[in-house]
Scaffold this motif. Structure first.
Motif, PDB file in Angstrom:
ATOM      1  N   VAL A  68      87.218 -76.899  22.956  1.00 33.55           N
ATOM      2  CA  VAL A  68      86.418 -78.109  23.153  1.00 33.55           C
ATOM      3  C   VAL A  68      86.345 -78.478  24.633  1.00 33.55           C
ATOM      4  O   VAL A  68      85.262 -78.737  25.179  1.00 33.55           O
ATOM      5  CB  VAL A  68      86.982 -79.278  22.325  1.00 33.55           C
ATOM      6  CG1 VAL A  68      86.101 -80.516  22.494  1.00 33.55           C
ATOM      7  CG2 VAL A  68      87.086 -78.894  20.857  1.00 33.55           C
ATOM      8  N   GLY A  69      87.499 -78.496  25.300  1.00 26.21           N
ATOM      9  CA  GLY A  69      87.510 -78.829  26.721  1.00 26.21           C
ATOM     10  C   GLY A  69      86.690 -77.860  27.551  1.00 26.21           C
ATOM     11  O   GLY A  69      85.980 -78.263  28.477  1.00 26.21           O
ATOM     12  N   LEU A  70      86.778 -76.579  27.209  1.00 21.76           N
ATOM     13  CA  LEU A  70      85.998 -75.563  27.926  1.00 21.76           C
ATOM     14  C   LEU A  70      84.504 -75.831  27.789  1.00 21.76           C
ATOM     15  O   LEU A  70      83.762 -75.810  28.784  1.00 21.76           O
ATOM     16  CB  LEU A  70      86.344 -74.174  27.387  1.00 21.76           C
ATOM     17  CG  LEU A  70      85.462 -73.021  27.871  1.00 21.76           C
ATOM     18  CD1 LEU A  70      85.588 -72.821  29.379  1.00 21.76           C
ATOM     19  CD2 LEU A  70      85.803 -71.729  27.136  1.00 21.76           C
ATOM     20  N   LEU A  71      84.028 -76.079  26.569  1.00 16.76           N
ATOM     21  CA  LEU A  71      82.592 -76.294  26.371  1.00 16.76           C
ATOM     22  C   LEU A  71      82.109 -77.573  27.045  1.00 16.76           C
ATOM     23  O   LEU A  71      81.009 -77.613  27.611  1.00 16.76           O
ATOM     24  CB  LEU A  71      82.261 -76.317  24.873  1.00 16.76           C
ATOM     25  CG  LEU A  71      81.788 -74.975  24.303  1.00 16.76           C
ATOM     26  CD1 LEU A  71      82.893 -73.933  24.369  1.00 16.76           C
ATOM     27  CD2 LEU A  71      81.301 -75.135  22.867  1.00 16.76           C
ATOM     28  N   LEU A  72      82.927 -78.621  27.020  1.00 15.65           N
ATOM     29  CA  LEU A  72      82.544 -79.855  27.703  1.00 15.65           C
ATOM     30  C   LEU A  72      82.489 -79.648  29.210  1.00 15.65           C
ATOM     31  O   LEU A  72      81.582 -80.149  29.891  1.00 15.65           O
ATOM     32  CB  LEU A  72      83.525 -80.975  27.354  1.00 15.65           C
ATOM     33  CG  LEU A  72      83.479 -81.471  25.904  1.00 15.65           C
ATOM     34  CD1 LEU A  72      84.644 -82.415  25.631  1.00 15.65           C
ATOM     35  CD2 LEU A  72      82.150 -82.150  25.592  1.00 15.65           C
ATOM     36  N   HIS A  73      83.438 -78.890  29.738  1.00 14.22           N
ATOM     37  CA  HIS A  73      83.433 -78.574  31.165  1.00 14.22           C
ATOM     38  C   HIS A  73      82.187 -77.777  31.527  1.00 14.22           C
ATOM     39  O   HIS A  73      81.506 -78.078  32.530  1.00 14.22           O
ATOM     40  CB  HIS A  73      84.695 -77.779  31.521  1.00 14.22           C
ATOM     41  CG  HIS A  73      84.693 -77.222  32.919  1.00 14.22           C
ATOM     42  ND1 HIS A  73      84.928 -78.004  34.031  1.00 14.22           N
ATOM     43  CD2 HIS A  73      84.481 -75.956  33.375  1.00 14.22           C
ATOM     44  CE1 HIS A  73      84.863 -77.243  35.108  1.00 14.22           C
ATOM     45  NE2 HIS A  73      84.594 -76.014  34.736  1.00 14.22           N
ATOM     46  N   GLU A  74      81.860 -76.776  30.709  1.00 14.29           N
ATOM     47  CA  GLU A  74      80.687 -75.950  30.995  1.00 14.29           C
ATOM     48  C   GLU A  74      79.390 -76.750  30.847  1.00 14.29           C
ATOM     49  O   GLU A  74      78.368 -76.395  31.456  1.00 14.29           O
ATOM     50  CB  GLU A  74      80.662 -74.737  30.079  1.00 14.29           C
ATOM     51  CG  GLU A  74      81.776 -73.735  30.371  1.00 14.29           C
ATOM     52  CD  GLU A  74      81.687 -72.477  29.542  1.00 14.29           C
ATOM     53  OE1 GLU A  74      82.075 -71.406  30.052  1.00 14.29           O
ATOM     54  OE2 GLU A  74      81.219 -72.556  28.378  1.00 14.29           O
ATOM     55  N   ALA A  75      79.417 -77.810  30.044  1.00 12.71           N
ATOM     56  CA  ALA A  75      78.236 -78.656  29.885  1.00 12.71           C
ATOM     57  C   ALA A  75      78.051 -79.619  31.055  1.00 12.71           C
ATOM     58  O   ALA A  75      77.053 -80.352  31.103  1.00 12.71           O
ATOM     59  CB  ALA A  75      78.330 -79.443  28.580  1.00 12.71           C
ATOM     60  N   GLY A  76      79.009 -79.647  31.974  1.00 11.42           N
ATOM     61  CA  GLY A  76      78.884 -80.482  33.160  1.00 11.42           C
ATOM     62  C   GLY A  76      79.539 -81.838  33.066  1.00 11.42           C
ATOM     63  O   GLY A  76      79.332 -82.696  33.936  1.00 11.42           O
TER      64      GLY A  76
END
Length: 385
Positions: free
Chosen positions: A16-24
């Motif tokens: 979850v944290g990875l995808l939120l980070h990649e989403a900006g």
């Protein structure tokens, strides 16, 4: 954009944290694990190692980390100005987060867009559970809460095994992931999260994931434990274990196609994809990790009893699912309190009472007798041994 994520463990950091980070999103981790939060707060970033087909290493940085127990006011302040709150803490922990989130929502200014709340847990409609707890804790009118926050259920899927010693904050995960989100609460303005899938009816996807991925994974663990193997991938390399897992998923496929109208070929392709994931030798996933918490996994709405009960109601005898339940009764993990609790129930209660205690089934249910018989057989075998 800012997101506050509760749960800085392996799933939180590696999915979850990875995808939120990649989403900006500006990312804030919140957790009660002192050592973990201290390490995150003092480290500029960590790597997520995706293993399997098309492996990759991705770096997560520019985050903050707060202790949600000792820095509660700071967490509330972050949520009060955030766009998104997500969780990956386990469904039984959601009630402890609710008062903090409720207080933060009450502090949000009236001109802010509603806070978008999503619980990313291995449970059906986990966000509804969290919302109910927040409503109880919220110091204001329900109508006021409805204007300040929106709540969307999700279905999440990524295998994140126990990590090797010495990895620090780095996380090893499989390359595959799925984050399916109910778009209907967002009023046409869902959060922009590349890699997430938005649907109008989430229930079929939640049950497809639970009754395929979670059911199959746990079945592989319990059958693998009986076979004396350590890793899930090695269990699936055993032809006898693989055949039993395949039989379980054949039954859940039958239910999912009949109940939700999935195309049979599409569901078969999904099953095959899931089985290939279980054979990933790059994942050091063990039968002990996956098999933990057998009482929860044998409960009424969970991955075995849930689909087996519905099949029984439809007139089908779920022989393979019952066999997986039987294997779960024999599962052993010395440090798992649920293993001990299950053993106590089996030792102290008669089969009818134990069946009700473990599965939540009523004596009138068409599955009850079959489960009672396998519990009685397990108890008799244990006493004979």
């Amino acid at each position: 954009m800012k997101a506050v994520h509760f749960g800085a463990g392996n799933i939180g950091r590696g999915f979850v944290g990875l995808l939120l980070h990649e989403a900006g999103y500006e990312l804030v981790f919140a957790d009660v694990a002192d050592a973990l939060i201290d390490q995150l707060a003092s480290t500029p970033g960590y790597d997520v190692h995706e293993v399997g087909d098309e492996p990759a290493v991705k770096t997560v940085d520019n985050y903050r980390a707060l202790n949600s127990r000792s820095q509660e006011e700071d967490v509330i302040a972050e949520i009060a100005t955030a766009d998104i709150v997500t969780t990956a803490v386990g469904p039984n922990v959601l009630r402890f987060l609710a008062p903090v989130i409720a207080r933060a929502i009450a502090r949000r200014s009236e001109d802010q867009a509603p806070l978008q709340v999503m619980a990313c847990e291995n449970a059906i409609n986990a966000t509804d559970i969290l919302r109910g707890e927040i409503e109880q804790a919220y110091d204001g009118a329900a109508s006021d809460l409805a204007t300040r926050a929106v709540f969307a259920n999700t279905a999440v899927d990524r295998i994140v095994p126990n990590q090797a010693a010495g990895q620090g904050l780095d996380v090893t995960v499989e390359t595959f992931f799925e984050w399916v989100i109910d778009r209907t609460p967002f009023g046409g303005h869902p959060p922009e999260i590349p890699g997430a899938t938005y649907v109008d009816d989430l229930e079929p996807y939640i049950e497809r994931k639970l009754f395929t991925v979670n059911t199959g994974h746990a079945a592989a663990a319990y059958f693998g434990s009986e076979a004396g193997v350590e890793k899930i991938a090695d269990a699936m390399a055993d032809d006898a274990v693989a055949a039993r897992v395949r039989a379980v998923l054949e039954e859940t496929k039958q239910l999912l196609v009949a109940k939700h109208g999935f195309d049979p070929a599409e569901q078969e392709a999904y099953v095959q994809k899931i089985l290939r994931r279980f054979t990933n030798q790059h994942l050091p996933d063990t039968v002990v990790r996956v098999g933990r918490a057998p009482l929860r996994k044998l409960s009424r709405r969970e991955r075995f009893v849930g689909p087996a009960a519905e099949l029984a109601e439809r007139g089908t005898h779920p022989a393979a699912l019952l066999e997986a339940m039987r294997a779960a009764l024999s599962f052993s993990a010395p440090d798992d309190p649920e293993v001990a609790a299950l053993a106590e129930i089996l030792a102290s209660q008669d089969p009818d009472t134990a069946t009700a205690s473990i599965t939540g089934l009523g004596a009138e249910h068409p599955l009850f007798g079959a489960v009672r018989d396998l519990i009685a057989g397990h108890v008799a075998g244990s006493r004979a041994g």
